[in-house]
Design a protein around this motif. Structure first.
Motif, mmCIF file in Angstrom:
data_model
loop_
_atom_site.group_PDB
_atom_site.id
_atom_site.type_symbol
_atom_site.label_atom_id
_atom_site.label_comp_id
_atom_site.label_asym_id
_atom_site.label_seq_id
_atom_site.Cartn_x
_atom_site.Cartn_y
_atom_site.Cartn_z
ATOM 1 N N GLN A 339 0.745 -1.328 0.232
ATOM 2 C CA GLN A 339 0.048 0.107 0.056
ATOM 3 C C GLN A 339 0.888 1.055 0.140
ATOM 4 O O GLN A 339 0.154 2.386 -0.304
ATOM 5 C CB GLN A 339 -0.922 0.003 1.235
ATOM 6 N N ILE A 340 2.126 1.216 0.318
ATOM 7 C CA ILE A 340 2.971 2.250 0.345
ATOM 8 C C ILE A 340 4.032 2.470 -0.649
ATOM 9 O O ILE A 340 4.220 1.353 -1.315
ATOM 10 C CB ILE A 340 3.865 2.400 2.075
ATOM 11 N N ASP A 341 4.568 3.357 -0.684
ATOM 12 C CA ASP A 341 5.817 3.670 -1.764
ATOM 13 C C ASP A 341 6.686 2.651 -1.666
ATOM 14 O O ASP A 341 7.407 2.127 -0.645
ATOM 15 C CB ASP A 341 6.473 5.226 -1.401
ATOM 16 N N LYS A 342 7.158 2.117 -2.724
ATOM 17 C CA LYS A 342 8.301 0.905 -2.620
ATOM 18 C C LYS A 342 9.631 1.227 -2.027
ATOM 19 O O LYS A 342 10.198 0.335 -1.427
ATOM 20 C CB LYS A 342 8.565 0.589 -3.941
ATOM 21 N N LYS A 343 10.056 2.787 -1.912
ATOM 22 C CA LYS A 343 11.171 3.128 -1.232
ATOM 23 C C LYS A 343 11.030 2.893 0.109
ATOM 24 O O LYS A 343 12.157 2.784 0.892
ATOM 25 C CB LYS A 343 11.472 4.161 -1.937
ATOM 26 N N ALA A 353 -4.151 -5.777 -2.697
ATOM 27 C CA ALA A 353 -5.356 -6.179 -2.099
ATOM 28 C C ALA A 353 -6.314 -7.131 -3.062
ATOM 29 O O ALA A 353 -6.107 -6.838 -4.178
ATOM 30 C CB ALA A 353 -6.156 -4.822 -1.864
ATOM 31 N N GLY A 354 -7.092 -8.097 -2.649
ATOM 32 C CA GLY A 354 -7.794 -8.970 -3.494
ATOM 33 C C GLY A 354 -7.004 -10.276 -3.598
ATOM 34 O O GLY A 354 -7.506 -11.072 -4.406
ATOM 35 N N THR A 355 -5.837 -10.276 -3.346
ATOM 36 C CA THR A 355 -4.900 -11.435 -3.486
ATOM 37 C C THR A 355 -4.838 -12.429 -2.321
ATOM 38 O O THR A 355 -4.166 -13.271 -2.259
ATOM 39 C CB THR A 355 -3.523 -10.931 -3.980
ATOM 40 N N THR A 374 -9.030 -0.410 5.625
ATOM 41 C CA THR A 374 -7.492 -0.377 5.499
ATOM 42 C C THR A 374 -6.946 -1.644 4.733
ATOM 43 O O THR A 374 -5.832 -1.428 4.446
ATOM 44 C CB THR A 374 -6.805 -0.215 6.800
ATOM 45 N N LYS A 375 -7.755 -2.738 4.484
ATOM 46 C CA LYS A 375 -7.229 -3.844 3.813
ATOM 47 C C LYS A 375 -6.153 -4.719 4.663
ATOM 48 O O LYS A 375 -5.435 -5.691 4.418
ATOM 49 C CB LYS A 375 -6.667 -3.764 2.425
#
Length: 404
Positions: A339-343, A353-355, A374-375
């Motif tokens: 959900q957040i920036d890869k860095k 989400a959904g996996t 929030t998932k």
């Protein structure tokens, strides 16, 4: 998406599950996690066999569906008069009702061409039996999930006769001596010892990792050559061919599949059918079910093991039953990383989400503990035991019970 409904089976009273690519079941001892895991694995097996054979009568006669579940997964005594199991996927829906001894199935014909055959593998908690008992392949065992795992393990370990495998973060490597049929681990000192003499954690995790490596790298292409499966596949191809090709008078193209010739009007028709045929008769991905992957492992190793399992998954499917809040917290980090920036992910695995689906099993009921907004996994379920211990600690100090 697959769905599973279980009523009055073992510790499960009534529960509905909506399943994804990765599924985790967690809960107290004897709450029904393994019951759900085994039932889901069995339903996936029934789905595969039904899609290949279209033989609903086989499952409908003599309580075949239930008897196979009880025998293969060692669940005798779990059934009751009111046991009912329903399963649905993109390809079919079926229900077994023990009150009427009936099995009903409906195929979703519009999705027939999308089916892909799965290599199913149930990895039981007693998997370390292959580490404890030398030459276990010489023993005569019942046809159940433990025996099935032992056979798969024996095939998988042969790859490591010419290579070695690092065992997560425990500082040892594994290899197999195919001449003596002996499993070895190499210690940090460089010394080899037999797997049967290694620590309990190594004895538990090595069979798991060796088998997972073969499943995720798809080294199972030759597993479909027994006579019964050959006949099943031949009948399956004939049925698929007849359902698609109504007229072969003007056929100009031939293609050979499993030693038989099939006739088509165009090259495109032939290529399309060949892909569908291979999807039905060859394993195209692995569908993996693991009971207590954390068995005998220190918390840090549990977390590293889960990272290894998820990172190597590819387009395969994974379902886990666990007692470990450490694995659940690690999985929550994977969700957050997606959900957040890869860095900012600190090299963590990122899940979309959904996996994934996560269920808390208690008192015969499965509760979805992934927050709808929030998932992420519900914080109260991440380590409920730690909260209880902390409350007791606070009471001993004279603090308020809810002080956390």
């Amino acid at each position: 998406m697959r769905t599973l409904d279980i009523y009055n089976f073992g510790p499960i009273k009534q529960t509905h599950l909506e399943l994804q690519k990765i599924n985790i079941f967690i809960g107290p001892q004897s709450s029904g996690k393994s019951c759900i895991l085994k039932t889901l694995c069995h339903c996936a097996w029934a789905e595969k066999l039904l899609m290949v054979t279209h033989d609903v009568n086989m499952f409908a006669q003599d309580e075949y569906f239930l008897k196979q579940l009880l025998a293969f997964h060692k669940m005798y005594g779990y059934e009751s008069t009111n046991t009912k199991i329903s399963f649905s996927s993109s390809f079919l829906s079926f229900t077994y009702d023990n009150s009427t001894k009936s099995f009903e199935c409906e195929f979703k014909k519009s999705n027939t061409n999308r089916f892909k055959r799965a290599k199913l593998s149930y990895i039981p908690a007693e998997r370390n039996i292959v580490s404890i008992i030398p030459n276990i392949m010489t023993l005569s065992l019942r046809q159940d999930n433990t025996q099935s795992f032992i056979v798969d393990w024996d095939k998988a370990r042969n790859k490591f006769a010419t290579s070695q495998m690092n065992v997560v973060n425990v500082g040892v490597t594994y290899h197999f001596d195919d001449k003596s049929k002996t499993d070895f681990v190499k210690l940090p000192t460089g010394k080899d010892i037999e797997l049967t003499n290694a620590s309990s954690g190594v004895q538990s995790v090595v069979p798991l990792l060796v088998h997972i490596e073969s499943l995720t790298n798809r080294t199972y292409d030759n597993d479909l050559r027994d006579s019964a499966t050959i006949i099943q596949n031949k009948n399956c191809l004939e049925r698929l061919y007849k359902s698609r090709i109504k007229d072969t008078k003007n056929a100009k193209v031939t293609t050979r599949i499993s030693d038989d010739l099939y006739y088509f009007k165009t090259k495109e028709d032939a290529e399309e059918f060949k892909i569908i045929a291979e999807n039905y008769t060859e394993y195209r991905y692995s569908d993996i079910y693991i009971e207590e992957p954390e068995e005998n492992l220190f918390p840090n190793t549990q977390c590293d093991l889960l990272k290894s399992l998820v990172s190597s998954l590819g387009d395969n499917q994974l379902t886990i039953a666990t007692h470990s809040p450490y694995m659940l917290s690690t999985f929550n980090n994977f969700i957050l990383a997606g959900q957040i920036d890869k860095k900012r992910t600190c090299n963590s695995i990122a899940l979309k989400a959904g996996t994934y689906a996560v269920y808390y099993i208690e008192d015969g009921i499965a509760t979805d503990i992934v927050d709808k907004e929030t998932k992420l996994i519900n914080a109260e379920k991440l380590d409920a035991v730690s909260f209880d211990i902390q409350n007791e600690f606070n009471k001993l100090l004279g603090y308020d019970e809810d002080c956390r």
